[in-house]
Design a protein around this motif. Sequence first.
Motif, PDB file in Angstrom:
ATOM      1  N   HIS B 362      32.742 -77.185 -48.037  1.00 17.67           N
ATOM      2  CA  HIS B 362      34.098 -77.263 -47.510  1.00 17.67           C
ATOM      3  C   HIS B 362      35.118 -76.873 -48.589  1.00 17.67           C
ATOM      4  O   HIS B 362      34.919 -77.166 -49.777  1.00 17.67           O
ATOM      5  CB  HIS B 362      34.377 -78.685 -47.032  1.00 17.67           C
ATOM      6  CG  HIS B 362      35.627 -78.814 -46.220  1.00 17.67           C
ATOM      7  ND1 HIS B 362      36.864 -78.995 -46.800  1.00 17.67           N
ATOM      8  CD2 HIS B 362      35.846 -78.765 -44.884  1.00 17.67           C
ATOM      9  CE1 HIS B 362      37.780 -79.067 -45.846  1.00 17.67           C
ATOM     10  NE2 HIS B 362      37.187 -78.936 -44.677  1.00 17.67           N
ATOM     11  N   HIS B 364      37.886 -78.058 -49.396  1.00 19.25           N
ATOM     12  CA  HIS B 364      38.430 -79.186 -50.156  1.00 19.25           C
ATOM     13  C   HIS B 364      37.521 -79.528 -51.344  1.00 19.25           C
ATOM     14  O   HIS B 364      37.990 -79.889 -52.428  1.00 19.25           O
ATOM     15  CB  HIS B 364      38.572 -80.392 -49.229  1.00 19.25           C
ATOM     16  CG  HIS B 364      39.692 -81.301 -49.609  1.00 19.25           C
ATOM     17  ND1 HIS B 364      40.323 -82.119 -48.713  1.00 19.25           N
ATOM     18  CD2 HIS B 364      40.301 -81.517 -50.796  1.00 19.25           C
ATOM     19  CE1 HIS B 364      41.273 -82.799 -49.340  1.00 19.25           C
ATOM     20  NE2 HIS B 364      41.272 -82.462 -50.592  1.00 19.25           N
ATOM     21  N   ASP B 365      36.223 -79.409 -51.136  1.00 20.25           N
ATOM     22  CA  ASP B 365      35.278 -79.689 -52.226  1.00 20.25           C
ATOM     23  C   ASP B 365      35.354 -78.600 -53.300  1.00 20.25           C
ATOM     24  O   ASP B 365      35.273 -78.887 -54.497  1.00 20.25           O
ATOM     25  CB  ASP B 365      33.861 -79.821 -51.669  1.00 20.25           C
ATOM     26  CG  ASP B 365      33.729 -81.015 -50.731  1.00 20.25           C
ATOM     27  OD1 ASP B 365      34.243 -82.091 -51.078  1.00 20.25           O
ATOM     28  OD2 ASP B 365      33.118 -80.870 -49.653  1.00 20.25           O
ATOM     29  N   HIS B 368      38.366 -79.255 -55.305  1.00 22.89           N
ATOM     30  CA  HIS B 368      38.211 -80.397 -56.208  1.00 22.89           C
ATOM     31  C   HIS B 368      37.523 -79.983 -57.509  1.00 22.89           C
ATOM     32  O   HIS B 368      37.942 -80.369 -58.596  1.00 22.89           O
ATOM     33  CB  HIS B 368      37.420 -81.507 -55.514  1.00 22.89           C
ATOM     34  CG  HIS B 368      37.448 -82.801 -56.273  1.00 22.89           C
ATOM     35  ND1 HIS B 368      38.235 -83.854 -55.903  1.00 22.89           N
ATOM     36  CD2 HIS B 368      36.804 -83.180 -57.401  1.00 22.89           C
ATOM     37  CE1 HIS B 368      38.078 -84.841 -56.777  1.00 22.89           C
ATOM     38  NE2 HIS B 368      37.206 -84.462 -57.690  1.00 22.89           N
ATOM     39  N   VAL B 369      36.471 -79.190 -57.382  1.00 24.18           N
ATOM     40  CA  VAL B 369      35.754 -78.725 -58.576  1.00 24.18           C
ATOM     41  C   VAL B 369      36.703 -77.918 -59.466  1.00 24.18           C
ATOM     42  O   VAL B 369      36.733 -78.079 -60.691  1.00 24.18           O
ATOM     43  CB  VAL B 369      34.524 -77.868 -58.177  1.00 24.18           C
ATOM     44  CG1 VAL B 369      33.887 -77.238 -59.401  1.00 24.18           C
ATOM     45  CG2 VAL B 369      33.513 -78.728 -57.424  1.00 24.18           C
ATOM     46  N   GLU B 372      39.270 -80.087 -61.310  1.00 28.53           N
ATOM     47  CA  GLU B 372      38.705 -80.743 -62.491  1.00 28.53           C
ATOM     48  C   GLU B 372      38.808 -79.841 -63.718  1.00 28.53           C
ATOM     49  O   GLU B 372      38.786 -80.313 -64.845  1.00 28.53           O
ATOM     50  CB  GLU B 372      37.226 -81.081 -62.251  1.00 28.53           C
ATOM     51  CG  GLU B 372      37.003 -82.184 -61.241  1.00 28.53           C
ATOM     52  CD  GLU B 372      37.321 -83.557 -61.812  1.00 28.53           C
ATOM     53  OE1 GLU B 372      36.686 -83.935 -62.809  1.00 28.53           O
ATOM     54  OE2 GLU B 372      38.208 -84.226 -61.267  1.00 28.53           O
ATOM     55  N   GLU B 419      30.740 -71.928 -60.409  1.00 28.24           N
ATOM     56  CA  GLU B 419      30.218 -73.250 -60.754  1.00 28.24           C
ATOM     57  C   GLU B 419      30.181 -74.165 -59.542  1.00 28.24           C
ATOM     58  O   GLU B 419      29.240 -74.946 -59.370  1.00 28.24           O
ATOM     59  CB  GLU B 419      31.085 -73.884 -61.846  1.00 28.24           C
ATOM     60  CG  GLU B 419      30.787 -73.324 -63.228  1.00 28.24           C
ATOM     61  CD  GLU B 419      31.593 -74.048 -64.299  1.00 28.24           C
ATOM     62  OE1 GLU B 419      32.228 -73.357 -65.092  1.00 28.24           O
ATOM     63  OE2 GLU B 419      31.577 -75.294 -64.295  1.00 28.24           O
ATOM     64  N   PHE B 423      27.076 -76.067 -58.204  1.00 29.52           N
ATOM     65  CA  PHE B 423      27.088 -77.531 -58.118  1.00 29.52           C
ATOM     66  C   PHE B 423      26.653 -78.016 -56.745  1.00 29.52           C
ATOM     67  O   PHE B 423      25.868 -78.951 -56.607  1.00 29.52           O
ATOM     68  CB  PHE B 423      28.483 -78.062 -58.448  1.00 29.52           C
ATOM     69  CG  PHE B 423      28.593 -79.560 -58.365  1.00 29.52           C
ATOM     70  CD1 PHE B 423      28.122 -80.361 -59.403  1.00 29.52           C
ATOM     71  CD2 PHE B 423      29.147 -80.184 -57.253  1.00 29.52           C
ATOM     72  CE1 PHE B 423      28.206 -81.749 -59.340  1.00 29.52           C
ATOM     73  CE2 PHE B 423      29.237 -81.568 -57.184  1.00 29.52           C
ATOM     74  CZ  PHE B 423      28.766 -82.350 -58.228  1.00 29.52           C
ATOM     75  N   PHE B 424      27.202 -77.390 -55.711  1.00 27.81           N
ATOM     76  CA  PHE B 424      26.880 -77.839 -54.356  1.00 27.81           C
ATOM     77  C   PHE B 424      25.610 -77.179 -53.836  1.00 27.81           C
ATOM     78  O   PHE B 424      25.213 -77.432 -52.696  1.00 27.81           O
ATOM     79  CB  PHE B 424      28.051 -77.579 -53.407  1.00 27.81           C
ATOM     80  CG  PHE B 424      29.234 -78.460 -53.688  1.00 27.81           C
ATOM     81  CD1 PHE B 424      29.188 -79.817 -53.378  1.00 27.81           C
ATOM     82  CD2 PHE B 424      30.377 -77.961 -54.276  1.00 27.81           C
ATOM     83  CE1 PHE B 424      30.262 -80.650 -53.638  1.00 27.81           C
ATOM     84  CE2 PHE B 424      31.459 -78.793 -54.547  1.00 27.81           C
ATOM     85  CZ  PHE B 424      31.399 -80.132 -54.235  1.00 27.81           C
ATOM     86  N   GLY B 425      25.006 -76.340 -54.655  1.00 29.61           N
ATOM     87  CA  GLY B 425      23.750 -75.710 -54.258  1.00 29.61           C
ATOM     88  C   GLY B 425      23.892 -75.007 -52.931  1.00 29.61           C
ATOM     89  O   GLY B 425      23.312 -75.412 -51.931  1.00 29.61           O
ATOM     90  N   ARG B 430      23.004 -77.454 -41.925  1.00 34.32           N
ATOM     91  CA  ARG B 430      23.039 -78.908 -41.889  1.00 34.32           C
ATOM     92  C   ARG B 430      21.844 -79.413 -41.085  1.00 34.32           C
ATOM     93  O   ARG B 430      21.660 -79.031 -39.944  1.00 34.32           O
ATOM     94  CB  ARG B 430      24.350 -79.342 -41.240  1.00 34.32           C
ATOM     95  CG  ARG B 430      24.347 -80.741 -40.718  1.00 34.32           C
ATOM     96  CD  ARG B 430      25.679 -81.062 -40.113  1.00 34.32           C
ATOM     97  NE  ARG B 430      26.559 -81.575 -41.142  1.00 34.32           N
ATOM     98  CZ  ARG B 430      27.856 -81.807 -40.938  1.00 34.32           C
ATOM     99  NH1 ARG B 430      28.387 -81.523 -39.794  1.00 34.32           N
ATOM    100  NH2 ARG B 430      28.581 -82.305 -41.896  1.00 34.32           N
ATOM    101  N   GLU B 431      21.048 -80.268 -41.725  1.00 33.27           N
ATOM    102  CA  GLU B 431      19.962 -80.898 -40.969  1.00 33.27           C
ATOM    103  C   GLU B 431      20.513 -82.204 -40.420  1.00 33.27           C
ATOM    104  O   GLU B 431      21.115 -82.969 -41.134  1.00 33.27           O
ATOM    105  CB  GLU B 431      18.776 -81.235 -41.879  1.00 33.27           C
ATOM    106  CG  GLU B 431      18.405 -80.164 -42.879  1.00 33.27           C
ATOM    107  CD  GLU B 431      17.821 -80.793 -44.138  1.00 33.27           C
ATOM    108  OE1 GLU B 431      17.085 -81.782 -44.018  1.00 33.27           O
ATOM    109  OE2 GLU B 431      18.115 -80.292 -45.231  1.00 33.27           O
TER     110      GLU B 431
END
Lengths: 142, 434
Positions: B362, B364-365, B368-369, B372, B419, B423-425, B430-431
């Motif tokens: 997402h 937003h994630d 966020h990274v 930082e 990155e 980080f989130f691979g 989605r399972e």
Amino acid sequence: MSDLRHLYQELILDHSRSPHGFGLSTDSPHRSHQVNPTCGDEIALAVVHDGTTVESVQWEGQGCAISQASASLLSTLLERRPLADVEPLVAEFREAIQSRGTIELDEERFGDAIALNGVSKYVARVKCAMLAWVALEDALDS
Amino acid sequence: MLPNPAQTDFSSDELDAIRAQFPILTERVNGHPLVYLDSGATAQRPQRVLDAERDFVLRRNSAVHRGAHWLAAEATEEFEDARATVARFVGARPEELVWTSNATEGVNLVAQSIAEASLDPAADPRVRLAPGDEIVVTELEHHANLLPWQRLARRTGATLRYLPVSDEGEVEGIDEVIGERTRLVAFSHASNVLGGYSPVERIVARARSVGALTFLDSCQAVPHAPVDFGALGVDFAVFSGHKMLGPTGIGALYGRFELLDALPPYLLGGSMITTVTMDGAEYLPPPQRFEAGTQRISQAIALAEAVRFLDELGMERVAAHGERLGARLAEGLAGIPGVRVLGPGPGAPRIGLASFVLEGVHAHDVGHVLDERGIAIRVGHHCAQPLHRRLGIAASARASTSVYSTHAEIDVFLEGVAEAAEFFGVAGTREVLA
């Protein structure tokens, strides 16, 4: 990466990728649809209960890892929990998440959901974590 | 042959000199130098814009267009000089430029004034709408250039239609949707999400051929490229000060004078009348007709200083700088596995802005990274939900630049996105556990 790992713990990433309670199959009248207007995240949530015990919390939605994991953890936490527990749990959750890192969730009461503790340091992410819980409150009012 | 210096990007020395005028750029965020890539939301302000505002407030502050004392006369002159400066910058005459609090207010001003005129059988028919008339927007509009037209349609019984956009965000259907019933076409000059330009000339030509008015949201064009509303031939246009190195709380509406003059006022009150009785009032001509109440005087003066700053840089060069940054953003993002870049494809012109989706993560994630690492970007739907729905996504991440942005900053940003992907691979699917 340590700060990131504090927020995005493995448990959070796991729950966001493989969410619990995802999928709305119930026709329970106790339901709510909530949107976070800042980022467009949304959730539709329904509570199945018999007046004394929560059978399940089902939901569908889209959003960031925090909001999805929070909904999943909420669903896990409340399964087969006394209905009377829900309101105090939501209140405690809200207090901790809004505490800017000063209050932690109690592991005995919140179980895996304590993985969300990292959120409270990030004001911008509080709404993400709260979305499902606000929907839960609203669903039980309906 | 040497390149035309008027159309070349800034040298690194020039860029250093530009950046030195923006104190905020030396701030550190989360232990990293600030990399500000959210200028599309609001741009940073150079010291001299604040100095101009402060100088006015501390030495010549007074209400304008009223009072006979020396300060009032000085303030009025500076305020009107500011109007002339900003008007010239966008190819307008001073009397065609109305101060607003932001671009959003400019859209609402025109929509509500048309709604008001539509109630008055004696109003100019060019600015009256009735059932059967059509208002046309595009599918990529910012909510500010959509909601006021939705309400105007409801109020007047007109129908709101839209020009669809392609997967690449190109506005389509111009000749099909804009037709004999069309009375007004409202559209973005450059998309705040996609970064590409609308086919302004084609839309204006088509609108004119059917006798429709045009309304241009130029928020993302005026700060980034030379813009001449008179030459574009649009009837109305809006832009905001804070996206072009000026203050918040000020923007402007451009309108062809005869059309502004045909519109009834939006806000009523002081400073916009000639005669008032207990039964009614006569209004001043534009632009003052639309400037009721005490105006944003110091903000207007500061915005004029921002315009002088941009003029000194040269808008051709500002545009060249933005286009190069935009190309680097789009190309760099496209090179990161799992990234989908929205908007114009490689080589197509774009302002210094790129929005993207990281597959399975997402926005937003992602934001966020980057945060930082001190990198500020915008995440979400950027006030353009219908466009996101059209593109099949709920949200996107957007990096947007301004005159002070550097190629090195773009590279830091691209590393951050890579990155985040790691980080989130980036996986995606989605399972769902029962």
